[in-house]
Design an enzyme around this catalytic site. Structure first.
Site, PDB file in Angstrom:
ATOM      1  N   SER A  42       0.880  -1.173   0.000  1.00 58.62           N
ATOM      2  CA  SER A  42       0.000   0.000   0.000  1.00 58.62           C
ATOM      3  C   SER A  42       0.920   1.227   0.000  1.00 58.62           C
ATOM      4  O   SER A  42       1.216   1.816   1.028  1.00 58.62           O
ATOM      5  CB  SER A  42      -0.920  -0.008   1.218  1.00 58.62           C
ATOM      6  OG  SER A  42      -0.179   0.008   2.416  1.00 58.62           O
ATOM      7  N   HIS A 163      -3.370  -6.101   2.250  1.00 60.76           N
ATOM      8  CA  HIS A 163      -2.507  -7.087   2.901  1.00 60.76           C
ATOM      9  C   HIS A 163      -3.243  -8.387   3.199  1.00 60.76           C
ATOM     10  O   HIS A 163      -2.655  -9.341   3.679  1.00 60.76           O
ATOM     11  CB  HIS A 163      -1.956  -6.531   4.221  1.00 60.76           C
ATOM     12  CG  HIS A 163      -0.975  -5.423   4.020  1.00 60.76           C
ATOM     13  ND1 HIS A 163      -0.234  -4.891   5.046  1.00 60.76           N
ATOM     14  CD2 HIS A 163      -0.602  -4.747   2.908  1.00 60.76           C
ATOM     15  CE1 HIS A 163       0.540  -3.926   4.582  1.00 60.76           C
ATOM     16  NE2 HIS A 163       0.327  -3.813   3.286  1.00 60.76           N
ATOM     17  N   GLU A 172      -4.784  -3.300   8.873  1.00 60.67           N
ATOM     18  CA  GLU A 172      -4.154  -3.975  10.013  1.00 60.67           C
ATOM     19  C   GLU A 172      -4.963  -3.748  11.274  1.00 60.67           C
ATOM     20  O   GLU A 172      -5.184  -2.599  11.664  1.00 60.67           O
ATOM     21  CB  GLU A 172      -2.736  -3.440  10.240  1.00 60.67           C
ATOM     22  CG  GLU A 172      -1.791  -3.712   9.090  1.00 60.67           C
ATOM     23  CD  GLU A 172      -0.557  -2.822   9.125  1.00 60.67           C
ATOM     24  OE1 GLU A 172      -0.073  -2.495  10.222  1.00 60.67           O
ATOM     25  OE2 GLU A 172      -0.101  -2.438   8.030  1.00 60.67           O
ATOM     26  N   GLU A 213       2.309 -10.137   6.349  1.00 63.59           N
ATOM     27  CA  GLU A 213       2.986  -9.711   7.583  1.00 63.59           C
ATOM     28  C   GLU A 213       2.806 -10.744   8.689  1.00 63.59           C
ATOM     29  O   GLU A 213       3.121 -10.490   9.850  1.00 63.59           O
ATOM     30  CB  GLU A 213       2.446  -8.358   8.051  1.00 63.59           C
ATOM     31  CG  GLU A 213       2.800  -7.234   7.099  1.00 63.59           C
ATOM     32  CD  GLU A 213       2.421  -5.867   7.625  1.00 63.59           C
ATOM     33  OE1 GLU A 213       1.862  -5.760   8.725  1.00 63.59           O
ATOM     34  OE2 GLU A 213       2.698  -4.901   6.898  1.00 63.59           O
ATOM     35  N   ASP A 250      -4.339   0.175  11.427  1.00 66.24           N
ATOM     36  CA  ASP A 250      -3.866   0.900  10.245  1.00 66.24           C
ATOM     37  C   ASP A 250      -4.999   0.768   9.239  1.00 66.24           C
ATOM     38  O   ASP A 250      -5.216  -0.304   8.660  1.00 66.24           O
ATOM     39  CB  ASP A 250      -2.566   0.326   9.683  1.00 66.24           C
ATOM     40  CG  ASP A 250      -2.085   1.109   8.463  1.00 66.24           C
ATOM     41  OD1 ASP A 250      -2.796   2.074   8.070  1.00 66.24           O
ATOM     42  OD2 ASP A 250      -1.021   0.783   7.902  1.00 66.24           O
ATOM     43  N   GLU A 293      -3.961   4.780  12.529  1.00 64.87           N
ATOM     44  CA  GLU A 293      -3.077   5.189  11.420  1.00 64.87           C
ATOM     45  C   GLU A 293      -3.864   5.324  10.115  1.00 64.87           C
ATOM     46  O   GLU A 293      -4.694   4.471   9.800  1.00 64.87           O
ATOM     47  CB  GLU A 293      -1.982   4.118  11.284  1.00 64.87           C
ATOM     48  CG  GLU A 293      -1.012   4.337  10.143  1.00 64.87           C
ATOM     49  CD  GLU A 293      -0.027   3.163   9.998  1.00 64.87           C
ATOM     50  OE1 GLU A 293       0.246   2.447  10.977  1.00 64.87           O
ATOM     51  OE2 GLU A 293       0.456   2.969   8.864  1.00 64.87           O
ATOM     52  N   ASP A 320       0.847   7.949   7.978  1.00 67.85           N
ATOM     53  CA  ASP A 320       1.815   7.136   7.226  1.00 67.85           C
ATOM     54  C   ASP A 320       1.821   7.630   5.778  1.00 67.85           C
ATOM     55  O   ASP A 320       2.681   8.427   5.390  1.00 67.85           O
ATOM     56  CB  ASP A 320       1.426   5.655   7.347  1.00 67.85           C
ATOM     57  CG  ASP A 320       2.235   4.760   6.427  1.00 67.85           C
ATOM     58  OD1 ASP A 320       3.277   5.197   5.921  1.00 67.85           O
ATOM     59  OD2 ASP A 320       1.830   3.594   6.186  1.00 67.85           O
ATOM     60  N   LYS A 345       9.441   5.424   7.795  1.00 73.05           N
ATOM     61  CA  LYS A 345       9.867   4.298   6.967  1.00 73.05           C
ATOM     62  C   LYS A 345      11.019   4.796   6.108  1.00 73.05           C
ATOM     63  O   LYS A 345      10.781   5.583   5.164  1.00 73.05           O
ATOM     64  CB  LYS A 345       8.713   3.847   6.067  1.00 73.05           C
ATOM     65  CG  LYS A 345       7.515   3.300   6.833  1.00 73.05           C
ATOM     66  CD  LYS A 345       6.361   3.071   5.878  1.00 73.05           C
ATOM     67  CE  LYS A 345       5.263   2.254   6.512  1.00 73.05           C
ATOM     68  NZ  LYS A 345       4.052   2.203   5.657  1.00 73.05           N
ATOM     69  N   HIS A 373       8.388  -1.155   9.510  1.00 75.33           N
ATOM     70  CA  HIS A 373       8.771  -2.055   8.417  1.00 75.33           C
ATOM     71  C   HIS A 373       7.893  -1.770   7.195  1.00 75.33           C
ATOM     72  O   HIS A 373       7.048  -0.878   7.223  1.00 75.33           O
ATOM     73  CB  HIS A 373       8.542  -3.503   8.870  1.00 75.33           C
ATOM     74  CG  HIS A 373       7.083  -3.845   9.007  1.00 75.33           C
ATOM     75  ND1 HIS A 373       6.600  -5.118   9.047  1.00 75.33           N
ATOM     76  CD2 HIS A 373       5.977  -3.043   9.103  1.00 75.33           C
ATOM     77  CE1 HIS A 373       5.285  -5.097   9.143  1.00 75.33           C
ATOM     78  NE2 HIS A 373       4.884  -3.862   9.191  1.00 75.33           N
ATOM     79  N   ARG A 374       8.096  -2.567   6.126  1.00 77.84           N
ATOM     80  CA  ARG A 374       7.175  -2.584   4.989  1.00 77.84           C
ATOM     81  C   ARG A 374       6.619  -3.998   4.853  1.00 77.84           C
ATOM     82  O   ARG A 374       7.107  -4.929   5.481  1.00 77.84           O
ATOM     83  CB  ARG A 374       7.898  -2.199   3.680  1.00 77.84           C
ATOM     84  CG  ARG A 374       8.554  -0.842   3.648  1.00 77.84           C
ATOM     85  CD  ARG A 374       7.643   0.311   3.997  1.00 77.84           C
ATOM     86  NE  ARG A 374       6.439   0.470   3.227  1.00 77.84           N
ATOM     87  CZ  ARG A 374       6.237   1.414   2.312  1.00 77.84           C
ATOM     88  NH1 ARG A 374       7.202   2.281   2.048  1.00 77.84           N
ATOM     89  NH2 ARG A 374       5.076   1.526   1.684  1.00 77.84           N
ATOM     90  N   LYS A 396       6.714  -0.857  14.448  1.00 82.63           N
ATOM     91  CA  LYS A 396       5.702  -1.658  13.763  1.00 82.63           C
ATOM     92  C   LYS A 396       6.435  -2.668  12.894  1.00 82.63           C
ATOM     93  O   LYS A 396       7.050  -2.309  11.886  1.00 82.63           O
ATOM     94  CB  LYS A 396       4.821  -0.727  12.913  1.00 82.63           C
ATOM     95  CG  LYS A 396       3.498  -1.362  12.549  1.00 82.63           C
ATOM     96  CD  LYS A 396       2.549  -0.369  11.922  1.00 82.63           C
ATOM     97  CE  LYS A 396       2.631  -0.392  10.432  1.00 82.63           C
ATOM     98  NZ  LYS A 396       1.400   0.008   9.754  1.00 82.63           N
TER      99      LYS A 396
HETATM  100  C1  2PG Z   1       1.835   0.261   6.215  1.00 87.35           C
HETATM  101  C2  2PG Z   1       2.815  -0.763   5.702  1.00 87.35           C
HETATM  102  C3  2PG Z   1       3.437  -1.676   6.706  1.00 87.35           C
HETATM  103  P1  2PG Z   1       3.051  -1.298   3.190  1.00 87.35           P
HETATM  104  O1  2PG Z   1       0.901   0.654   5.484  1.00 87.35           O
HETATM  105  O2  2PG Z   1       1.998   0.784   7.293  1.00 87.35           O
HETATM  106  O3  2PG Z   1       2.537  -2.389   7.479  1.00 87.35           O
HETATM  107  O4  2PG Z   1       2.325  -1.456   4.603  1.00 87.35           O
HETATM  108  O5  2PG Z   1       4.461  -1.732   3.381  1.00 87.35           O
HETATM  109  O6  2PG Z   1       2.269  -2.175   2.248  1.00 87.35           O
HETATM  110  O7  2PG Z   1       2.948   0.138   2.823  1.00 87.35           O
HETATM  111 MG    MG Z   2       0.316   2.258   6.985  1.00 89.26          MG
END
Ligand code: 2PG
Ligand code: MG
Length: 420
Positions: A42, A163, A172, A213, A250, A293, A320, A345, A373-374, A396
């Site tokens: 995402s 996800h 999440e 994840e 999230d 989030e 984010d 990130k 993380h991603r 996270k």
């Molecule tokens: C998020 C991340 C990590 P993604 O949205 O916070 O959980 O997802 O790495 O797919 O952006």
């Molecule tokens: Mg996010």
């Protein structure tokens, strides 16, 4: 002082089996440091650009051979011979060679893997634990941890959105241990609740699978139902709401925001921004949230202001996709009070130095910091050390399972045992 002697990159696989880049930096004392870039699913539209080959005939078009080539040629030429401890100068050299605002020429993935490899190489050359060296690196930016402190982990329990496997809207569903708990106790809570939830889903025969994840991706259809299921799983443990934990989300709302409205399965009619905020207020009454989030889409600054105002003093609203670890976007968020916390990130911005600068803006504004993380990760634990070095409030790392997540949780256990 040690100088950079050689730089070399290769393509490796991330936790989804997709290609990503790993770089090696060799110093003139022979020390070798590595760095790898993670990848999101995402991905916010304000992030630095990850360079992919887009060659459909190879590895689903996701190869990173161009990025590898960039490290082995232009990046190598621009940083070989530089003092390895001069992280900001090295990062700036790479930014300059790229020459774009979003690192789209050379790729944020190429640049970040080298930026991390340099820091790893120097820490190794000094025989210093990585978090100690990163603390030194963080000092000129004024974001170093005064006394090492372990962050509170945000545990991902159920995955939906991009996800998951299609049923849930939100990305999440999390549990947040009380920040008063030690890291070890917080980890106990996370693993006990995660396992309890797994048994409950199995008993009910609604486990579908796990997401990338490691969080469950069950056949549950409304977001409320997901919370209800988590609450039941926790009730099978000894933990108590508000005393031991709160809930987290999230929302990743970009993914279900279209034509100015949000469509979620809990409501037959699409919701306006105000309607969605009311939904979260009601949810919060039933399932107390400590962390929220990306509840609003990434460019609706007014919506964010409204949300932050509503929840200010009650819980922290985190940005984010809204911020994308970008200094200009974070400064704007501070100015208009769009959120109370920020996800950090490193691959959203592309270098370690810029990451420190963004953390500085957040800390100066008394915002909470979560190092994240991603979705596509490697078994590198760099972000665990980074979180301790800058005294992040939260980390996270996903669910407390799977090698690429566990390596980070375990790294924090190692650090905890060293600093106690
Ligand atoms: C998020 C991340 C990590 P993604 O949205 O916070 O959980 O997802 O790495 O797919 O952006
Ligand atoms: Mg996010």
């Amino acid at each position: 002082m040690t100088k950079i002697d050689d730089v070399f990159a290769r393509e490796i696989l991330d936790s989804r089996g997709f290609p990503t880049i790993e770089s090696e930096v060799r110093l003139d004392d022979g020390t070798l440091g590595k760095g790898a870039s993670p990848a999101g699913a995402s991905v916010g539209s304000h992030e630095a650009i990850e360079l992919r080959d887009n060659d459909p005939s190879r590895r689903m078009g996701l190869g990173v051979l161009k990025a590898v080539e960039n490290v082995n040629t232009v990046i190598k030429d621009s940083i070989v011979g530089m003092e390895a401890e001069e992280q900001e100068k090295i990062d700036t050299a790479m930014i300059t060679v790229d020459g774009t605002d979003n690192k789209s020429r050379i790729g944020a993935n190429s640049i970040l893997s080298v930026s991390i490899a340099v820091a790893n190489a120097v820490a190794k050359s000094k025989s210093a634990p990585l978090f100690i060296y990163l603390k030194d690196l963080a000092k000129p930016y004024g974001v170093q941890a005064e006394t090492p402190k372990l962050p509170t982990p945000i545990f991902n329990l159920i995955n939906g959105g991009k996800h998951g496997y299609g049923s849930l809207d939100f990305q999440e569903f999390q549990i947040i241990p009380s920040p008063q708990k030690s890291y070890s106790d917080a980890l106990s809570l996370g693993i006990e609740v995660y396992q309890s939830l797994g048994r409950l889903l199995k008993d009910r025969k609604i486990v579908h699978s796990v997401g990338d994840e490691g969080a469950y991706a069950p056949n549950i259809f409304t977001n409320k139902e997901a919370f209800k299921t988590i609450a039941e799983a926790v009730s099978r443990t000894s933990y108590k709401i508000k005393v031991d934990y709160s809930y987290g989300l999230d929302v990743a709302s970009n993914t279900f925001f279209k034509n100015d409205v949000y469509s979620i399965k809990d409501h037959s009619e699409p919701l306006t921004t105000t309607g969605l905020i009311e939904y979260f207020e009601k949810l919060n009454e039933e399932y107390p949230l400590g962390y929220l989030e990306d509840a609003i889409s990434e460019d609706d600054w007014e919506g964010w202001q409204e949300l932050n105002q509503k929840f200010s003093g009650k819980m922290t609203v985190f940005g984010d996709d809204l911020i994308a670890t970008n200094p200009e976007r974070l400064s704007k968020a501070v100015e208009i009070k769009a959120c109370g916390g920020v996800l950090i990130k490193p691959n959203q911005i592309g270098t370690l130095s810029e990451t420190f600068k963004v953390i500085k803006i957040a800390k100066d504004a008394n915002m909470k910091v979560a190092i994240s993380h991603r979705l596509g990760e490697t078994t590198d634990a760099f972000i665990a050390d980074l979180a301790v070095a800058v005294a992040a409030d939260y980390v996270k790392f996903g669910a407390p399972v799977r090698g690429e997540r566990v390596v980070k949780y375990n790294r924090l256990l190692q650090i905890e045992s060293k600093i106690q």
